[in-house]
Design an enzyme around this catalytic site. Sequence first.
Site, mmCIF file in Angstrom:
data_model
loop_
_atom_site.group_PDB
_atom_site.id
_atom_site.type_symbol
_atom_site.label_atom_id
_atom_site.label_comp_id
_atom_site.label_asym_id
_atom_site.label_seq_id
_atom_site.Cartn_x
_atom_site.Cartn_y
_atom_site.Cartn_z
ATOM 1 C CB ALA A 123 -0.927 -0.014 1.218
ATOM 2 C CG HIS A 221 0.477 4.949 4.287
ATOM 3 N ND1 HIS A 221 0.412 4.518 5.589
ATOM 4 C CD2 HIS A 221 -0.331 4.125 3.570
ATOM 5 C CE1 HIS A 221 -0.391 3.478 5.666
ATOM 6 N NE2 HIS A 221 -0.860 3.217 4.464
#
Length: 270
Positions: A123, A221
């Site tokens: 991810a 993120h």
Amino acid sequence: MAKELTVGIAGLGAIGLHLARALDQGVEGLKLVAVSAKDQAKATANLAGFRAKPALVPLAELAALADIVVEAAPAAVFEEVATAAITRGRIFVPSSVGALLPRMQLVDLARKTGARIVVPTGALLGLDAVRAAAEGTVSTVTIETRKPPGGLAGAPYLEINKVDLTAVDKPLLVFKGNAFDAAQGFPANVNVAAALALAGIGPERTMVEIWADPTVTRNTHTIRVEADEVRLTMTIENVPSLENPRTGKITPLSILACLRGLTSTLKVGS
């Protein structure tokens, strides 16, 4: 023509089942031959519509049947899957990358057996750039992870420190430390930090912030790298999986892209 590689998948959850379905639809150079799952009845039902139904076998038997073993199971069985694959000299592709950090002896074992451990991007983004920067001089690498509070539920760090996220109504910093400690405290949440650490300057020097943030709907993120040759700032917003909000929908796609790269004539990216 390159040899067709066989694939075994440990786990048929949010990651493993999506990957299995994609392989069953046909990927050049790859053939799904075996899967393993804790819930046998559910796994049998999920495999019923497959065009070429793979064998449903115990975890330890995957490595006997497949050239590539993909780990997409709970972190608790990581070592069992990894050790079996590496002992037989297979290509081992982990999704629970955080579980690899305290088990770097597996890398030494792979050197002896001829196995390969191939960590997918998962991810995350920008690992190629981080790896390139790490060939030079890197001063700092940080990753800030923000998830909806429900996406952090059940993390050992929160339970040990009695952090209750049920009433969180504004962004709350729940962890700040290095990637090694983050991976142990949040084994289902920070595989991205572990992959970043392995690509860059190591888990002790890679710094991590984890936020429980009710203002976000996506697992977000942000990576920052300071190096002599480059400065990187990268942000990715992943749509959480419906089956498991701790992981993103892009994760099984990343593993599929990783597997394609093992057999492709043209491979883009390092």
